[in-house]
Design an enzyme around this catalytic site. Structure first.
Site, PDB file in Angstrom:
ATOM      1  N   ARG A 182      10.052  -0.417  -7.034  1.00 32.30           N
ATOM      2  CA  ARG A 182      10.437  -2.077  -6.971  1.00 32.30           C
ATOM      3  C   ARG A 182      10.916  -2.568  -8.136  1.00 32.30           C
ATOM      4  O   ARG A 182      10.655  -3.946  -8.312  1.00 32.30           O
ATOM      5  CB  ARG A 182       9.326  -2.721  -5.876  1.00 32.30           C
ATOM      6  CG  ARG A 182       8.846  -1.935  -4.694  1.00 32.30           C
ATOM      7  CD  ARG A 182       9.881  -1.751  -3.695  1.00 32.30           C
ATOM      8  NE  ARG A 182       9.446  -1.025  -2.658  1.00 32.30           N
ATOM      9  CZ  ARG A 182       9.127   0.070  -2.510  1.00 32.30           C
ATOM     10  NH1 ARG A 182       9.827   0.893  -3.712  1.00 32.30           N
ATOM     11  NH2 ARG A 182       9.014   0.857  -1.320  1.00 32.30           N
ATOM     12  N   SER A 233       7.998  -7.804   2.847  1.00 38.28           N
ATOM     13  CA  SER A 233       6.626  -7.818   2.179  1.00 38.28           C
ATOM     14  C   SER A 233       6.658  -8.688   0.839  1.00 38.28           C
ATOM     15  O   SER A 233       7.671  -8.767   0.138  1.00 38.28           O
ATOM     16  CB  SER A 233       6.390  -6.332   1.536  1.00 38.28           C
ATOM     17  OG  SER A 233       6.285  -5.363   2.449  1.00 38.28           O
ATOM     18  N   GLU A 310       6.838  -9.600  -4.595  1.00 40.96           N
ATOM     19  CA  GLU A 310       7.917  -8.699  -4.407  1.00 40.96           C
ATOM     20  C   GLU A 310       9.308  -9.610  -3.938  1.00 40.96           C
ATOM     21  O   GLU A 310      10.082  -9.204  -4.412  1.00 40.96           O
ATOM     22  CB  GLU A 310       7.721  -7.726  -3.475  1.00 40.96           C
ATOM     23  CG  GLU A 310       8.817  -6.563  -3.082  1.00 40.96           C
ATOM     24  CD  GLU A 310       8.403  -5.538  -1.948  1.00 40.96           C
ATOM     25  OE1 GLU A 310       9.485  -4.811  -1.582  1.00 40.96           O
ATOM     26  OE2 GLU A 310       7.320  -5.069  -2.207  1.00 40.96           O
TER      27      GLU A 310
END
Length: 318
Positions: A182, A233, A310
């Site tokens: 990520r 998320s 995130e």
């Protein structure tokens, strides 16, 4: 707090864009461009349709000293309630297209919508990108965050990334770009703009691909809040493993801190999946940020683990 743009700056910008024939919209509600359905009114959204227009737009911004931010699909983003101290850049035109090249290679514009784009590519009989059909948003944002799920990441498939940096266009391979879980170097470069990518896939059995698409879609629907306004998320998994090899998930830490279902204003930590914050009413960015900070504090107090966000913030959020 930053000052708002002056009426003179905005009027001059619009006149310059009109004379340059660069598309734009005025007084745009950014909430409708966000999966969270949160965000205030931006004075100008500029929509360049090709690379030359992007370069010209940036020249106009810099010459006029106009602050700007780039907005994609708005799926992993919390937008400010008052985005009035900058203008927004949102790619359009050719950046919304993808094409087959040869030998399993596809060129994909950064403003393509990931879910339908990668579903269409998979249904052409090419395998390896099925997981991306479950990720909302635009391809450019997926590149920036190295989006992934179910054991796959976008950078596993990428051959090259075309991007703009410091008013120059570059084409780089994954080995030349810092990336990981990520993460890519683009996350820390607010002036870099992803223009497109080339990916390489293998030919596969269409029936097996269709089954894979359905399985991943069903798996996603069963594990995440369905038909709820969210940004996906909120936190990255901390990459901590137990002695038995099991990975600790962010949602488990949030649940352990007793925060499942917590409400602030119109925002709620999802009772279904507590690494999601959902807009259950007229939630504001401030409501969501309150819950984000609450999670960070409580999880650290309870477990000693510091989670990392995130979702990205777009504009000033108190």
């Amino acid at each position: 707090m930053s000052l708002t743009l002056s009426e003179l700056q905005i009027r001059t910008l619009k006149q310059t864009l009109e004379s340059s024939k660069i598309p734009f919209k005025s007084e745009v509600r950014l909430d409708i461009l966000s999966s969270f359905k949160i965000g205030g009114i931006c004075p100008v959204v500029v929509e360049p349709e090709n690379s030359n227009q992007v370069l010209e737009t940036l020249f106009i911004f810099y010459k006029s000293e106009i602050p700007w931010k780039i907005l994609g699909g708005g799926s992993n983003l919390l937008i400010s309630d008052h985005p009035d101290n900058f203008v927004t850049l949102r790619l359009s035109g050719k950046f919304k297209e993808f094409e087959y090249l040869e030998g399993g290679k596809f060129r994909i514009g950064s403003a393509t919508n990931t879910t339908p784009t990668f579903r269409q590519i998979s249904q052409l009989g090419y395998t390896g990108a099925e997981f991306l059909s479950t990720i909302p948003g635009w391809t450019g944002g997926a590149v920036i965050q190295n989006a992934g799920c179910y054991g796959g990441e976008l950078f596993d498939l990428i051959q090259t990334v075309e991007f703009l940096r410091n008013n120059e266009i570059f084409v780089r391979s994954p080995s030349e770009i810092k990336h990981g879980y990520r993460f890519t170097e683009f996350l820390n470069e607010k002036d870099s703009i992803i223009l497109g990518i080339e990916i390489l896939l293998k030919e596969g059995n269409l029936e097996e691909i269709q089954t894979s698409l359905k399985d991943k879609r069903d798996r996603r629907n069963s594990s995440q809040p369905e038909n709820k306004k969210s940004a996906g998320s909120v936190f990255k998994n901390p990459k901590i493993f137990l002695e038995n090899g099991k990975e600790i998930k962010a949602w488990e830490l949030i649940d352990q801190a007793g925060l499942r279902g917590q409400i602030k204003g119109g925002a709620q930590i999802s009772p279904e999946h507590c690494n999601f914050i959902v807009n259950v009413g007229a939630a504001t960015a401030a409501d969501v940020n309150y819950l984000v900070e609450l999670i960070l504090d409580k999880v650290f107090q309870t477990t000693g683990i510091r989670l990392n966000r995130e979702i990205e913030y777009f504009g000033d959020i108190p």
